[in-house]
Motif scaffolding. Sequence first.
Motif, mmCIF file in Angstrom:
data_model
loop_
_atom_site.group_PDB
_atom_site.id
_atom_site.type_symbol
_atom_site.label_atom_id
_atom_site.label_comp_id
_atom_site.label_asym_id
_atom_site.label_seq_id
_atom_site.Cartn_x
_atom_site.Cartn_y
_atom_site.Cartn_z
ATOM 1 N N THR A 1 7.330 2.890 -6.741
ATOM 2 C CA THR A 1 7.092 2.162 -7.662
ATOM 3 C C THR A 1 8.469 0.680 -7.206
ATOM 4 O O THR A 1 7.205 -0.673 -7.392
ATOM 5 N N THR A 2 9.063 1.426 -7.147
ATOM 6 C CA THR A 2 10.270 -0.111 -6.538
ATOM 7 C C THR A 2 9.865 -0.126 -4.999
ATOM 8 O O THR A 2 9.943 -1.830 -5.340
ATOM 9 N N ALA A 3 9.812 0.207 -4.255
ATOM 10 C CA ALA A 3 9.201 -0.004 -3.148
ATOM 11 C C ALA A 3 8.102 -1.147 -3.717
ATOM 12 O O ALA A 3 7.704 -2.482 -2.594
ATOM 13 N N LEU A 4 7.385 -0.746 -4.152
ATOM 14 C CA LEU A 4 5.785 -1.384 -4.115
ATOM 15 C C LEU A 4 5.288 -2.864 -4.595
ATOM 16 O O LEU A 4 5.362 -3.706 -4.194
ATOM 17 N N ASP A 5 6.501 -2.764 -5.638
ATOM 18 C CA ASP A 5 6.932 -4.333 -6.485
ATOM 19 C C ASP A 5 7.435 -4.921 -4.921
ATOM 20 O O ASP A 5 7.454 -6.306 -5.609
ATOM 21 N N ARG A 6 8.356 -4.896 -4.896
ATOM 22 C CA ARG A 6 9.449 -5.452 -4.247
ATOM 23 C C ARG A 6 7.710 -5.699 -2.767
ATOM 24 O O ARG A 6 8.683 -6.615 -1.518
ATOM 25 N N LEU B 1 0.686 -1.299 -0.261
ATOM 26 C CA LEU B 1 0.258 -0.137 -0.231
ATOM 27 C C LEU B 1 0.772 1.666 0.084
ATOM 28 O O LEU B 1 1.842 0.848 0.007
ATOM 29 N N LEU B 2 0.029 2.693 -0.645
ATOM 30 C CA LEU B 2 0.158 3.645 -0.579
ATOM 31 C C LEU B 2 0.226 4.930 0.407
ATOM 32 O O LEU B 2 -1.150 4.673 0.435
ATOM 33 N N PHE B 3 0.794 4.761 1.440
ATOM 34 C CA PHE B 3 0.431 6.053 2.421
ATOM 35 C C PHE B 3 0.718 6.620 2.092
ATOM 36 O O PHE B 3 1.805 7.372 1.961
ATOM 37 N N LEU C 1 6.940 -0.514 12.222
ATOM 38 C CA LEU C 1 6.291 -0.767 11.632
ATOM 39 C C LEU C 1 6.944 -0.770 10.085
ATOM 40 O O LEU C 1 8.121 -0.366 10.272
ATOM 41 N N GLY C 2 7.100 -2.076 9.293
ATOM 42 C CA GLY C 2 7.166 -1.993 8.358
ATOM 43 C C GLY C 2 6.651 -1.406 6.987
ATOM 44 O O GLY C 2 5.702 -1.483 6.572
ATOM 45 N N PHE C 3 7.414 -0.633 6.989
ATOM 46 C CA PHE C 3 7.378 0.128 5.357
ATOM 47 C C PHE C 3 8.432 1.504 5.289
ATOM 48 O O PHE C 3 9.961 1.089 5.750
ATOM 49 N N TYR C 4 8.171 1.442 3.668
ATOM 50 C CA TYR C 4 9.323 1.840 3.141
ATOM 51 C C TYR C 4 9.468 3.306 3.403
ATOM 52 O O TYR C 4 7.940 4.085 2.350
ATOM 53 N N ARG C 5 9.909 4.277 4.106
ATOM 54 C CA ARG C 5 9.547 6.046 3.823
ATOM 55 C C ARG C 5 10.184 6.492 2.208
ATOM 56 O O ARG C 5 11.919 6.738 2.161
ATOM 57 N N ALA C 6 9.527 7.332 1.296
ATOM 58 C CA ALA C 6 9.988 7.588 0.220
ATOM 59 C C ALA C 6 10.433 9.049 0.271
ATOM 60 O O ALA C 6 10.635 9.623 0.776
#
Length: 213
Positions: free
Chosen positions: A105-110, A22-24, A46-51
């Motif tokens: 997109t790279t983070a969402l794809d992985r 998901l994209l927040f 919390l497991g997320f990637y900060r763009a």
Amino acid sequence: MDALKQHGPETPASFTVSSRSLLFVISGPSGAGKDSIIEGLHDRGLGFYRAITAVTRAPRPNEVHGTHHYFLTPAEFSQWEAQGRFLETATVYGHRYGTPRQEVTTALDRGQDVLLRVDVQGAATVRQRMPESIHIFIGVPGLSLETLRQRRDQRGEETLAERTTRDSLLRGELAAIPQFDYLVVNETGEIDRAVDQLSAIMTAEKCRISPRG
């Protein structure tokens, strides 16, 4: 009772729970405490990637290129824009801001959830291009202009010209709240409460049966 035995238990309707990433999108006016809340989420694991976003302004104290932002010259920013490398761009307080498309997109794809911190202009563009994204507005008690001014003054990072420009845009930022999915009010001295609320939103969206978009 006999009728129940005859027909047996009702068969539940079939459904599929989405496991996609998901994209927040986190937005709100300067001084609302967005970065502090995001740091609180990170500290809780919390497991997320900060763009990481690109900016044309100079780094603030303790900001590092490639960690907090990509600090670009106006010419470099324009080149990236011409190459189609941005998901969204905006001009805020005389500086250019943009989110590199590949950051998201790279983070969402992985398979990672992505947390994107942008201004209200940028959030509107992301909403249009990625309607499945989840948008959260960070506000202050009473959505007060005076509270925002006081918090910005405490930071002491603005020139008089910048302060005047920001004040003229605050009303427009607050007026954009109805366009968001959620509102989190960062009460003074209660940052943990705001982190709790944002964490709950992210958890609820991960448990959603029917995906957005």
